[in-house]
Design a protein around this motif. Sequence first.
Motif, PDB file in Angstrom:
ATOM      1  N   MET A 144       0.802  -1.215   0.000  1.00 39.57           N
ATOM      2  CA  MET A 144       0.000   0.000   0.000  1.00 39.57           C
ATOM      3  C   MET A 144       0.846   1.283   0.000  1.00 39.57           C
ATOM      4  O   MET A 144       0.304   2.382   0.124  1.00 39.57           O
ATOM      5  N   ASN A 145       2.162   1.145  -0.138  1.00 41.08           N
ATOM      6  CA  ASN A 145       3.062   2.309  -0.165  1.00 41.08           C
ATOM      7  C   ASN A 145       2.853   3.213   1.050  1.00 41.08           C
ATOM      8  O   ASN A 145       2.808   4.445   0.937  1.00 41.08           O
ATOM      9  N   LEU A 146       2.745   2.618   2.212  1.00 40.49           N
ATOM     10  CA  LEU A 146       2.423   3.396   3.405  1.00 40.49           C
ATOM     11  C   LEU A 146       3.606   4.172   3.962  1.00 40.49           C
ATOM     12  O   LEU A 146       3.430   4.982   4.876  1.00 40.49           O
ATOM     13  N   ASP A 147       4.791   3.937   3.427  1.00 42.11           N
ATOM     14  CA  ASP A 147       5.900   4.789   3.846  1.00 42.11           C
ATOM     15  C   ASP A 147       5.717   6.201   3.296  1.00 42.11           C
ATOM     16  O   ASP A 147       6.390   7.137   3.736  1.00 42.11           O
ATOM     17  N   GLU A 148       4.786   6.362   2.346  1.00 41.78           N
ATOM     18  CA  GLU A 148       4.520   7.671   1.768  1.00 41.78           C
ATOM     19  C   GLU A 148       3.190   8.257   2.223  1.00 41.78           C
ATOM     20  O   GLU A 148       2.830   9.362   1.829  1.00 41.78           O
ATOM     21  N   HIS A 149       2.447   7.519   3.048  1.00 44.07           N
ATOM     22  CA  HIS A 149       1.118   7.970   3.452  1.00 44.07           C
ATOM     23  C   HIS A 149       0.967   7.858   4.969  1.00 44.07           C
ATOM     24  O   HIS A 149       1.112   6.771   5.533  1.00 44.07           O
ATOM     25  N   PRO A 150       0.679   8.965   5.645  1.00 40.46           N
ATOM     26  CA  PRO A 150       0.418   8.883   7.087  1.00 40.46           C
ATOM     27  C   PRO A 150      -0.795   8.003   7.353  1.00 40.46           C
ATOM     28  O   PRO A 150      -1.758   8.002   6.584  1.00 40.46           O
ATOM     29  N   HIS A 151      -0.764   7.252   8.421  1.00 39.68           N
ATOM     30  CA  HIS A 151      -1.848   6.320   8.691  1.00 39.68           C
ATOM     31  C   HIS A 151      -1.922   5.971  10.174  1.00 39.68           C
ATOM     32  O   HIS A 151      -1.010   6.274  10.940  1.00 39.68           O
ATOM     33  N   ILE A 152      -3.011   5.327  10.541  1.00 38.80           N
ATOM     34  CA  ILE A 152      -3.253   4.898  11.913  1.00 38.80           C
ATOM     35  C   ILE A 152      -3.269   3.384  11.955  1.00 38.80           C
ATOM     36  O   ILE A 152      -3.808   2.727  11.065  1.00 38.80           O
ATOM     37  N   VAL A 153      -2.699   2.810  13.003  1.00 39.59           N
ATOM     38  CA  VAL A 153      -2.835   1.378  13.272  1.00 39.59           C
ATOM     39  C   VAL A 153      -3.825   1.238  14.427  1.00 39.59           C
ATOM     40  O   VAL A 153      -3.545   1.682  15.542  1.00 39.59           O
ATOM     41  N   LEU A 154      -4.982   0.657  14.156  1.00 40.73           N
ATOM     42  CA  LEU A 154      -6.013   0.451  15.169  1.00 40.73           C
ATOM     43  C   LEU A 154      -5.982  -1.015  15.583  1.00 40.73           C
ATOM     44  O   LEU A 154      -6.334  -1.893  14.805  1.00 40.73           O
ATOM     45  N   THR A 155      -5.526  -1.286  16.791  1.00 39.84           N
ATOM     46  CA  THR A 155      -5.328  -2.664  17.243  1.00 39.84           C
ATOM     47  C   THR A 155      -6.371  -3.041  18.280  1.00 39.84           C
ATOM     48  O   THR A 155      -6.448  -2.428  19.335  1.00 39.84           O
ATOM     49  N   ASP A 156      -7.165  -4.045  17.969  1.00 43.02           N
ATOM     50  CA  ASP A 156      -8.166  -4.549  18.893  1.00 43.02           C
ATOM     51  C   ASP A 156      -7.583  -5.772  19.606  1.00 43.02           C
ATOM     52  O   ASP A 156      -7.473  -6.844  19.027  1.00 43.02           O
ATOM     53  N   THR A 157      -7.185  -5.586  20.848  1.00 37.69           N
ATOM     54  CA  THR A 157      -6.565  -6.680  21.608  1.00 37.69           C
ATOM     55  C   THR A 157      -7.515  -7.226  22.679  1.00 37.69           C
ATOM     56  O   THR A 157      -7.082  -7.900  23.604  1.00 37.69           O
ATOM     57  N   LEU A 158      -8.815  -6.942  22.539  1.00 37.41           N
ATOM     58  CA  LEU A 158      -9.757  -7.373  23.565  1.00 37.41           C
ATOM     59  C   LEU A 158      -9.846  -8.895  23.675  1.00 37.41           C
ATOM     60  O   LEU A 158     -10.249  -9.422  24.694  1.00 37.41           O
ATOM     61  N   GLY A 159      -9.458  -9.590  22.603  1.00 35.99           N
ATOM     62  CA  GLY A 159      -9.482 -11.043  22.662  1.00 35.99           C
ATOM     63  C   GLY A 159      -8.141 -11.647  23.021  1.00 35.99           C
ATOM     64  O   GLY A 159      -7.960 -12.854  22.998  1.00 35.99           O
ATOM     65  N   SER A 160      -7.174 -10.804  23.367  1.00 35.06           N
ATOM     66  CA  SER A 160      -5.821 -11.274  23.651  1.00 35.06           C
ATOM     67  C   SER A 160      -5.702 -11.764  25.089  1.00 35.06           C
ATOM     68  O   SER A 160      -6.277 -11.194  26.015  1.00 35.06           O
ATOM     69  N   ALA A 161      -4.916 -12.832  25.258  1.00 30.48           N
ATOM     70  CA  ALA A 161      -4.691 -13.391  26.595  1.00 30.48           C
ATOM     71  C   ALA A 161      -3.310 -13.020  27.126  1.00 30.48           C
ATOM     72  O   ALA A 161      -2.868 -13.553  28.133  1.00 30.48           O
ATOM     73  N   GLY A 162      -2.618 -12.099  26.442  1.00 25.44           N
ATOM     74  CA  GLY A 162      -1.299 -11.696  26.904  1.00 25.44           C
ATOM     75  C   GLY A 162      -0.212 -12.076  25.920  1.00 25.44           C
ATOM     76  O   GLY A 162      -0.479 -12.525  24.809  1.00 25.44           O
ATOM     77  N   ALA A 163       1.035 -11.891  26.332  1.00 27.36           N
ATOM     78  CA  ALA A 163       2.174 -12.172  25.472  1.00 27.36           C
ATOM     79  C   ALA A 163       3.374 -12.532  26.328  1.00 27.36           C
ATOM     80  O   ALA A 163       3.526 -12.036  27.442  1.00 27.36           O
ATOM     81  N   ASN A 164       4.229 -13.427  25.781  1.00 22.95           N
ATOM     82  CA  ASN A 164       5.410 -13.814  26.539  1.00 22.95           C
ATOM     83  C   ASN A 164       6.580 -12.872  26.251  1.00 22.95           C
ATOM     84  O   ASN A 164       6.464 -11.916  25.484  1.00 22.95           O
ATOM     85  N   ALA A 165       7.710 -13.135  26.869  1.00 20.12           N
ATOM     86  CA  ALA A 165       8.865 -12.251  26.750  1.00 20.12           C
ATOM     87  C   ALA A 165       9.371 -12.160  25.317  1.00 20.12           C
ATOM     88  O   ALA A 165       9.781 -11.086  24.861  1.00 20.12           O
ATOM     89  N   ASP A 166       9.341 -13.278  24.583  1.00 24.96           N
ATOM     90  CA  ASP A 166       9.799 -13.262  23.192  1.00 24.96           C
ATOM     91  C   ASP A 166       8.925 -12.358  22.330  1.00 24.96           C
ATOM     92  O   ASP A 166       9.424 -11.648  21.450  1.00 24.96           O
ATOM     93  N   ALA A 167       7.622 -12.380  22.591  1.00 28.55           N
ATOM     94  CA  ALA A 167       6.705 -11.531  21.826  1.00 28.55           C
ATOM     95  C   ALA A 167       6.976 -10.066  22.113  1.00 28.55           C
ATOM     96  O   ALA A 167       7.005  -9.237  21.203  1.00 28.55           O
TER      97      ALA A 167
END
Length: 201
Positions: free
Chosen positions: A113-136
Motif C-alpha cells: 500500500m506504499n504506506l511509507d509515503e502515506h500517514p496512517h493509523i494502526v487500530l489494534t483490537d486486543t480485547l481477545g488477547s490473553a497476553g504475550a510472553n517475553a519473546d513476543a
Amino acid sequence: IYDPLPAVRITPSAAPNGATILTDSEGNSYGFPLNPAFEEAWNAMEVKEYIEFQGVQLRKILKPEWVVDMPNYFDTHSVLEGANIILHTQSGFGTGEATDAICNVMMDIIRTMNLDEHPHIVLTDTLGSAGANADARRRTIEFFREMAHLPQSRVVIANTMSRIALKLIQPFSSMIRSWRIYDTMGHASSDILVRFAASDI
C-alpha cells in the motif's frame, strides 16, 4: 465487544483536492487522502467489503496473506479507506513466532500500500488477547525500532493483560509511548474520524 454503530451506507466521492469524502447521517464530512495502491487493489476485488465507524462506511481490504492462524493465536490485518487505517484484530496468547508473523504482515501491507509515503493509523483490537510472553514483547520492541519512521499516528484498544504488556515495553519505544488506549472499538472509531480524517475538505 464492539459498540453498536448506525447502519448508514455512504458512497465515496473524489474531491478536487485528492481526498475521498465520506459523509455520515448527520451531514458531517470526513476526508481521507487518496492512495493509488489502495484504489488499484480495491478495484480488483470481486466482492467489496465495508466496515462502519460511527455511521461512516469505510472500504475494507483483507487479503488471505494478511491472516495469521496459529495454535492458540489468530490475527487479521485489514486496510481501510485508502489504507489510511490498518485494522489489526488479535485473539489468543502472543508468542515470539506469532509476533514475527505479525511483523511480516505489517511489512507486506506497508510495501503493498506504499504506506511509507502515506500517514496512517494502526487500530489494534486486543480485547481477545490473553497476553504475550517475553519473546513476543522483545520482537515487538525490535519491530518498532526498525520502523521508527512509521507511522505518524496510532491507536490501541487494550484489555488488562495487554495494558500490562504495553507498560513493560513502552520505556523502550517512543512510538509505543505515543499510543492512545481506548476501552471500546466505538470510542476509538469515533475519535479516529475526528482526529485523523482531514478537516479542511
